[in-house]
Scaffold this motif. Structure first.
Motif, mmCIF file in Angstrom:
data_model
loop_
_atom_site.group_PDB
_atom_site.id
_atom_site.type_symbol
_atom_site.label_atom_id
_atom_site.label_comp_id
_atom_site.label_asym_id
_atom_site.label_seq_id
_atom_site.Cartn_x
_atom_site.Cartn_y
_atom_site.Cartn_z
ATOM 1 N N SER A 101 0.752 -1.275 -0.055
ATOM 2 C CA SER A 101 -0.117 -0.359 -0.108
ATOM 3 C C SER A 101 0.902 1.256 -0.061
ATOM 4 O O SER A 101 0.309 2.301 -0.414
ATOM 5 N N SER A 102 2.127 1.034 0.566
ATOM 6 C CA SER A 102 3.113 2.022 0.195
ATOM 7 C C SER A 102 3.419 2.798 -1.080
ATOM 8 O O SER A 102 3.802 4.026 -1.302
ATOM 9 N N LEU A 103 2.960 1.820 -1.861
ATOM 10 C CA LEU A 103 3.334 2.195 -3.654
ATOM 11 C C LEU A 103 2.294 3.478 -3.826
ATOM 12 O O LEU A 103 2.525 4.207 -4.781
ATOM 13 N N VAL A 104 1.242 3.569 -3.093
ATOM 14 C CA VAL A 104 0.400 4.649 -3.596
ATOM 15 C C VAL A 104 1.000 6.051 -3.419
ATOM 16 O O VAL A 104 0.352 6.870 -3.950
ATOM 17 N N SER A 105 1.894 6.021 -2.667
ATOM 18 C CA SER A 105 2.822 7.345 -2.412
ATOM 19 C C SER A 105 3.396 8.132 -3.567
ATOM 20 O O SER A 105 3.603 9.243 -3.712
ATOM 21 N N VAL A 106 3.470 7.011 -4.568
ATOM 22 C CA VAL A 106 4.123 7.559 -5.940
ATOM 23 C C VAL A 106 2.937 8.453 -6.648
ATOM 24 O O VAL A 106 3.144 9.567 -7.496
ATOM 25 N N LEU A 107 1.678 8.287 -6.218
ATOM 26 C CA LEU A 107 0.562 9.161 -6.720
ATOM 27 C C LEU A 107 0.352 10.484 -5.962
ATOM 28 O O LEU A 107 -0.543 11.292 -6.261
ATOM 29 N N GLY A 108 1.137 10.617 -4.757
ATOM 30 C CA GLY A 108 0.962 11.604 -3.988
ATOM 31 C C GLY A 108 -0.212 11.390 -3.054
ATOM 32 O O GLY A 108 -0.718 12.355 -2.240
ATOM 33 N N VAL A 109 -0.769 10.181 -2.792
ATOM 34 C CA VAL A 109 -1.712 9.865 -1.928
ATOM 35 C C VAL A 109 -0.998 9.971 -0.554
ATOM 36 O O VAL A 109 -0.162 9.462 -0.335
ATOM 37 N N THR A 110 -1.825 10.663 0.396
ATOM 38 C CA THR A 110 -1.218 11.099 1.793
ATOM 39 C C THR A 110 -1.068 9.897 2.801
ATOM 40 O O THR A 110 -2.013 9.799 3.471
ATOM 41 N N ASP A 111 -0.616 8.663 2.394
ATOM 42 C CA ASP A 111 -0.449 7.609 3.277
ATOM 43 C C ASP A 111 0.912 7.802 4.419
ATOM 44 O O ASP A 111 1.525 8.899 4.301
ATOM 45 N N VAL A 112 1.184 6.842 4.931
ATOM 46 C CA VAL A 112 2.209 6.985 6.147
ATOM 47 C C VAL A 112 3.593 7.305 5.160
ATOM 48 O O VAL A 112 4.473 8.341 5.492
ATOM 49 N N THR A 113 3.881 6.529 3.944
ATOM 50 C CA THR A 113 5.025 6.791 3.122
ATOM 51 C C THR A 113 5.199 8.270 2.439
ATOM 52 O O THR A 113 6.174 8.739 2.642
ATOM 53 N N GLN A 114 4.131 8.701 1.980
ATOM 54 C CA GLN A 114 4.055 9.825 1.576
ATOM 55 C C GLN A 114 4.019 11.020 2.615
ATOM 56 O O GLN A 114 5.101 12.181 2.127
ATOM 57 N N LEU A 115 3.701 11.056 3.587
ATOM 58 C CA LEU A 115 3.816 11.815 4.722
ATOM 59 C C LEU A 115 5.206 12.016 5.220
ATOM 60 O O LEU A 115 5.724 12.958 5.688
ATOM 61 N N GLY A 116 5.777 10.408 5.309
ATOM 62 C CA GLY A 116 7.303 10.629 5.517
ATOM 63 C C GLY A 116 8.123 11.308 4.641
ATOM 64 O O GLY A 116 9.103 12.017 5.094
ATOM 65 N N LYS A 117 7.798 11.084 3.307
ATOM 66 C CA LYS A 117 8.891 11.780 2.502
ATOM 67 C C LYS A 117 8.703 13.135 2.583
ATOM 68 O O LYS A 117 9.682 13.852 2.319
#
Length: 266
Positions: A206-222
């Motif tokens: 599910s962390s892969l959704v961060s490549v679309l800018g979805v604000t999951d844990v990984t995206q917020l971490g970046k």
């Protein structure tokens, strides 16, 4: 007495102790360090999105995967081959490529086709932007994992003793009743370990959704790391959050398996 004590000691989950100590250290840092506390406060806002993506995508993938598995076991050649074609194509494409394809090529194409259909019927069109990147990501994960789950379900169904199915037919049970009462309960026990492992894998993917800018844990971490330049602290907490989720699920799955085994033995 001695051998059993040795076996018990060797089976003790020391890895869990090490992980718990690391988590305790990170928690202590959060309580004593303002930087850690701020980072965790930001990251915690993405946990809900991560869980939403995981649960929604896995539920959809389970349903589609079951249909594909049943299609792959159909007596009709066309249905069997269509299911096999879908599974082989989807399994051969990396999830991140499928994610980008669905988000930026697949969804616009579907919207265009839908608007052509609804335009002929005099209905209002929809816009591509009306479908959020979050749900495009969920759709992509559904498509990706349905191919893997289809094989899990198929293996579980095939593992059921054919003699029991024949006996159910002899008793006059229809196809749906045979599946619900005979096939599904036994197949579930067979597929539970790989099915649970795929759910845990979904949490991580599910962390892969961060490549679309979805604000999951990984995206917020970046975003947080870029803003405060505390990459070490930020990504330590990102990893800890995912580890907490996956290890908790893994322990719950192990406990469920043991419970079912005790029931079967009883």
């Amino acid at each position: 007495m001695g051998p059993s004590r040795k076996t018990s000691t060797s089976d003790f989950p020391w890895w869990l102790v090490v992980l718990a100590l690391a988590a305790a250290y990170a928690f202590g840092q959060t309580l004593t360090s303002e930087v850690h506390a701020q980072v965790l406060a930001v990251l915690s806002q993405g946990i809900g999105i991560t869980l939403l993506v995981t649960v929604s995508a896995f539920a959809g993938a389970s349903l589609l995967g079951l249909l594909l598995a049943l299609g792959g076991l159909s007596r009709f050649l066309v249905i069997r081959q269509a299911a096999k074609l879908y599974i082989e194509i989807i399994r051969g494409v990396p999830i991140i490529v499928l994610l980008l394809y669905v988000a930026f090529a697949g969804v616009p194409l579907v919207v265009e086709g839908w608007n052509m259909l609804t335009g002929a019927l005099g209905l209002d069109p929809i816009r591509t932007r009306d479908i959020s990147l979050l749900w495009r990501a969920v759709i992509a994960l559904i498509l990706a994992y349905s191919a893997f789950l289809a094989e899990v379900f198929r293996a579980g169904i095939v593992a059921v003793d054919p003699g029991q199915i024949e006996a159910a037919k002899a008793l006059g049970l229809g196809g749906w009743l045979r599946f619900r009462l005979i096939v599904a309960p036994q197949a579930f026990r067979t597929i539970l370990p790989p099915y649970g492992n795929d759910f845990i894998a979904m949490v991580k993917d599910s962390s892969l959704v961060s490549v679309l800018g979805v604000t999951d844990v990984t995206q917020l971490g970046k975003v947080t790391a870029v803003g405060n330049f505390r990459y070490f602290e930020t990504y330590n907490l990102v990893a800890l959050i995912y580890l907490t989720l996956t290890v908790t699920l893994s322990l719950a799955l192990t406990r469920l398996e043991r419970h079912l085994n005790r029931r079967n033995q009883g």
